[in-house]
Motif scaffolding. Structure first.
Motif, short mmCIF file in Angstrom:
data_model
loop_
_atom_site.label_atom_id
_atom_site.label_comp_id
_atom_site.label_asym_id
_atom_site.label_seq_id
_atom_site.Cartn_x
_atom_site.Cartn_y
_atom_site.Cartn_z
N LEU A 182 0.86 -1.19 0.00
CA LEU A 182 0.00 0.00 0.00
C LEU A 182 0.90 1.24 0.00
O LEU A 182 1.82 1.35 0.82
N THR B 196 -3.56 0.74 -9.15
CA THR B 196 -3.98 -0.30 -8.21
C THR B 196 -4.42 -1.55 -8.96
O THR B 196 -5.29 -1.49 -9.84
N THR C 33 -1.62 -1.42 -4.10
CA THR C 33 -2.74 -0.52 -3.83
C THR C 33 -2.21 0.90 -3.65
O THR C 33 -1.32 1.13 -2.82
N SER D 254 -3.30 4.68 -2.77
CA SER D 254 -4.36 5.50 -2.19
C SER D 254 -4.24 6.94 -2.67
O SER D 254 -3.14 7.45 -2.90
#
Length: 125
Positions: free
Chosen positions: A11, A90, A122, A124
């Protein structure tokens, strides 16, 4: 046994970087080109980048200038350095090995002999 092990996912915030690695075993690594593919939820798997057995590199237009592929034949590894990551990057990322004579055909998944398991990336916002 043939194995392709993808690792390095995780992430990260938009604008950040990740480095994926694909470790190969069980076949003559230097005879194969290696491709990276990705599959986002609800979308088809698509080609991201490819490096030929001789080191020629190719990129999807969506990642060109942000991603860099490299290989180390001594270690049987191919890395994908991903910079400037965007939320649309992603996906689950896969590496694959294939003997592709015409390098411009690299995005065609049926040309690959071996596939690794995926690693999740991933990004964000």
């Amino acid at each position: 046994d043939v194995q392709l092990q993808a690792s390095g996912g995780g992430l990260v915030q938009a604008g950040g970087s990740l480095r994926l690695s694909c470790a190969a075993s069980g076949f003559t690594f230097g005879d194969y080109g290696i491709g990276w593919f990705r599959q986002a939820p609800g979308k088809e798997r698509e080609g991201v980048s490819y490096i030929s057995r001789y080191g020629s590199t190719y990129y999807a237009s969506s990642v060109k200038g942000r991603f860099t592929i490299s290989r180390d034949n001594a270690k049987n590894t191919v890395d994908l350095q991903m910079d400037g990551l965007k939320p649309e990057d992603t996906a689950v990322y896969y590496c694959a090995a294939g003997k592709i004579g015409t390098y411009t055909l690299w995005p065609h998944q049926t040309l690959y002999n071996y596939w690794g398991q995926g690693t999740q990336v991933t990004v964000s916002s």
